[in-house]
Design an enzyme around this catalytic site. Structure first.
Site, PDB file in Angstrom:
ATOM      1  N   ASP A 401       0.851   4.717   4.223  1.00 32.65           N
ATOM      2  CA  ASP A 401       1.587   4.537   2.980  1.00 32.65           C
ATOM      3  C   ASP A 401       0.932   5.299   1.828  1.00 32.65           C
ATOM      4  O   ASP A 401      -0.296   5.381   1.732  1.00 32.65           O
ATOM      5  CB  ASP A 401       1.634   3.044   2.652  1.00 32.65           C
ATOM      6  N   GLU A 454       3.311   9.286   4.633  1.00 30.41           N
ATOM      7  CA  GLU A 454       4.296   9.255   3.561  1.00 30.41           C
ATOM      8  C   GLU A 454       3.662  10.025   2.392  1.00 30.41           C
ATOM      9  O   GLU A 454       2.869   9.476   1.631  1.00 30.41           O
ATOM     10  CB  GLU A 454       4.629   7.822   3.127  1.00 30.41           C
TER      11      GLU A 454
END
Length: 727
Positions: A401, A454
């Site tokens: 993330d 990401e």
């Protein structure tokens, strides 16, 4: 007898070396000394392994410290306490009679920050020491003045089980006999700042259900090798279609209760398999105190959240997914952590896990703390955690993330609110080193598993091996293609009348489609915070909205890159995602657009089936040799055509019409003679479309679009068509 200052230090629970005074000491002039700190005890005896009394300990005045001197053997001997508590008597093993637990190699590697599996040494581990069953506890807190284990085992009293400091690594340890799996515990720390705090175990393998914040003793899951078929399913030439899921809101029993891990194994797994997805991606399941964080502010990085069951239940869920042929990817959050006082913030009274300077250590977007990636022990904590999920739960991959927030020191920071790196730049060199090391460890220790970034900027080489010099090459296997997502949704959200002036929004992605190994994400971030649902973004009346979405899905599945779709998108959920409620499954049962919702769901299933079956759609995803434009310059009609191919001679042609006008009798160049057939037509009536379809077409020797052969077809309105040669 102990001096008064030492006794009072024990009673205040600020003595930093309990093993120096408690337990068995000697012999001195042939005599041994026994000492125990037992708050609430009336009388205490030492007994041998046969139950014979060795000595009665005497209370040191004005304390709960008991002491005895006795003659005995020259070698150390085993003993137990017999304690009279006033209302009852009990026998206890003395934690202070056991030797040091951690070996020199573990301590060396922990201190050096190169212990690839620090979770084997730190945390709470059921163990047998000298034939006695219990739990060995260990925690890194180098600046603490005193650390105790507290919990159900000792009435949460920090005086009862202070730990031994292994100074060479800054680790505190203690073996406590009689503790069993399932027991709740924390560490009570007297910090360097003089404050006493209760902390959850950073390496806890299980945790208490919120609002409780205690850790729970659990056995370390056994490591298992990665199955060959699972590794193959992650490969660059494999079909990868990911169903992204928030476990707490996919479906709820009775409209309100979470499904357990085992219920999810029975319901979610077959559902995803039936729709043809190859992988499940789970929003973080690390333990977290606030439901609204969706797991992205974890306080228990080693513990599957107790919301849905035990670690064993979570492992059963993964086993069920694997048995159904589904891989499991876990969202992973190594970039930041919350400020909760029971977790990592100022853990030992110092900025241990985070930077001290808020210009480096505080994240303004999320009001969280940023890991100090320059500290070896912190990098070790995180790298070990990645390996823990891959080895111990057989997770197939980690989606990392917010990588962009890790890579740039000025991420979301105004001028003057960030510090440059040692070279004067904005790149976070320590985070770069950490990501490279983490990916190297995963690649060498767990071959076949994947990491996915990401990463929303143009940082070069995210999915390339680390370069010998410079900043390129982070070592991820895949990167989310955020530019493709932004441009594609932006184009589809426009009224078709204006699309001819925005043709480049769909063409531009092919300029960089092979600069990284990409995943095409339509993720949870695109259906929250006022962005509306995917179907809610589509322009026009109901017919056009659903047609636009179906055409977009056809385009996505034909486009180079692996696929990711957030739950609810597969049946065109109308409202934004709400983590506190189940998906709107009723849309598939009744309502004015029930057939259209069912049609979108059927289309996703059929797209996945075609995608998996035809190698041309996935085998050369990361190679530009797998793609060639057929027609990209027809702005006036908003029509696109391209071919996908593989090294085995397979080919699929995609044709898209992003206007609500039927294109009758259109000639499209094709790369092969012979018969062609429609594999997918997103306008079919079974999908809720208008039913403009084509039967088989024979290629004619009429040059078109740079090809010697061509076919004449009707291009349905707001639709994507996939064609393949008839074999």
């Amino acid at each position: 007898m102990l001096d008064a200052a030492t006794v009072q230090s024990l009673m205040r629970a600020d003595h930093g070396d309990p093993f120096a005074v408690l337990g068995l000491h000697g012999p001195v002039d042939g005599a041994w000394t026994l000492r125990a700190l037992l708050p609430g005890a009336w009388r205490v005896w030492a007994r041998d392994s046969d139950g014979a009394v060795l000595a009665q300990l005497q209370r040191i005045p004005h304390s709960d410290v008991f002491e005895a001197s006795l003659s005995g053997p020259q070698e150390r001997f085993a003993y137990r306490w017999r304690v009279d508590w006033g209302t009852h008597e009990s026998e206890l093993e003395d934690p202070y009679r056991f030797p040091p637990l951690l070996g020199e190699l573990d301590l060396w590697l922990l201190a050096e920050g190169t212990h690839q599996r620090p979770f084997q040494a730190l945390g709470a581990h059921p163990a047998t020491v000298d034939g006695i069953e219990g739990v060995r506890f260990a925690v890194w807190a180098p600046n603490a003045r005193r650390v105790s284990v507290v919990g159900e085992i000792n009435q949460w009293d920090g005086r009862r089980h202070p730990m031994r400091l292994r100074r060479e690594a800054g680790v505190w340890e203690l073996f406590i006999p009689g503790v069993a799996p399932g027991a709740l515990y924390k560490f009570e720390l007297l910090g360097a700042d003089g404050q006493v705090t209760l902390r959850a175990d950073p390496y806890a393998f299980a945790a208490e259900l919120r609002p409780g914040t205690a850790s729970r003793v659990a056995a370390l899951p056994p490591a298992r090798p990665m199955a060959a078929e699972r590794a193959a399913a992650n490969a660059f030439d494999a079909p990868v279609s990911i169903y992204e899921v928030h476990l707490g809101s996919w479906r709820r029993n009775d409209g309100w209760r979470w499904l357990t891990y085992r219920e999810l194994a029975e319901q979610l797994v077959p559902y995803a398999r039936e729709l043809g997805f190859t992988h499940l991606e789970l929003l973080p399941v690390h333990e977290h105190p606030f439901d609204g964080s969706w797991g992205y502010q974890p306080t228990g990085l080693y513990a599957p959240t107790s919301r849905f069951g035990t670690p064993e239940d979570f492992k059963a869920f993964i086993d069920a997914a694997h048995a159904a042929g589904l891989g499991v990817i876990l969202d992973w959050v190594p970039g930041h952590f919350p400020t909760d006082a029971f977790a990592l913030a100022r853990f030992d009274g110092t900025h241990l896990y985070e930077h001290a300077d808020p210009r480096e250590g505080f994240h303004p977007d999320w009001n969280t703390l940023v890991y100090n990636f320059g500290r070896a022990e912190v990098r070790n904590f995180l790298t070990g955690n990645a390996l823990y999920w891959l080895e111990r739960f057989e997770v197939d991959g980690l989606r990392v993330d917010a990588v962009a927030s890790m890579l740039y020191r000025d991420y979301s920071r105004a001028e003057g609110q960030w510090l440059p790196n040692r070279q004067g730049g904005r790149e976070n060199l320590e985070a770069v080193d950490f990501l490279r090391r983490m990916n190297h460890v995963v690649g060498t220790e767990r071959p076949g598993a994947v990491t996915i970034a990401e990463e929303s900027t143009s940082w070069p080489g995210v999915s390339r091996p680390p370069a010998p010099q410079g900043l390129q090459g982070l070592g991820f296997h895949y990167k989310w293609n955020m530019g493709w997502m932004h441009d594609t949704l932006g184009y589809l959200s426009r009224d078709p009348a204006y699309r001819p002036w925005h043709h480049d929004q769909l063409r531009f992605g092919f300029m960089y489609a092979w600069s990284e190994n990409y995943v095409l994400p339509l993720s949870h971030d695109e259906v929250v915070h006022g962005k509306r649902s995917l179907i809610g973004r589509m322009p026009g009346d109901d017919w056009q909205r659903f047609a636009n979405l179906r055409a977009g899905y056809g385009w996505m599945w034909a486009h180079p890159g692996k696929k990711l779709l957030f739950m609810g998108g597969e049946f065109a959920q109308e409202r934004e995602w709400n983590h506190e409620a189940s998906l709107d499954w009723h849309l598939l049962e009744h309502g004015p657009n029930v057939e259209r919702h069912r049609g979108v769901q059927r289309l996703v299933r059929d797209l996945n089936a075609v995608y998996r079956h035809f190698g041309a759609l996935h085998r050369l995803d990361v190679d530009p040799a797998g793609f060639e434009w057929i027609r990209h310059d027809d702005q006036a009609h908003a029509v696109f055509a391209f071919q996908r191919r593989d090294a085995q001679g397979g080919v699929v042609v995609a044709v898209a019409n992003f206007t609500p006008v039927v294109r009758h009798g259109w000639r499209i160049g094709v790369p092969r003679a012979g018969a062609w057939r429609e594999l997918i037509n997103t306008d079919l009536a079974v999908y809720g479309g208008s039913g403009v379809a084509n039967g088989p077409r024979h290629a004619e020797p009429v040059p078109c679009d740079g090809h010697a052969q061509s076919i004449v077809i009707d291009i349905a309105p707001l639709a994507t068509l996939l064609w393949a040669p008839v074999e």
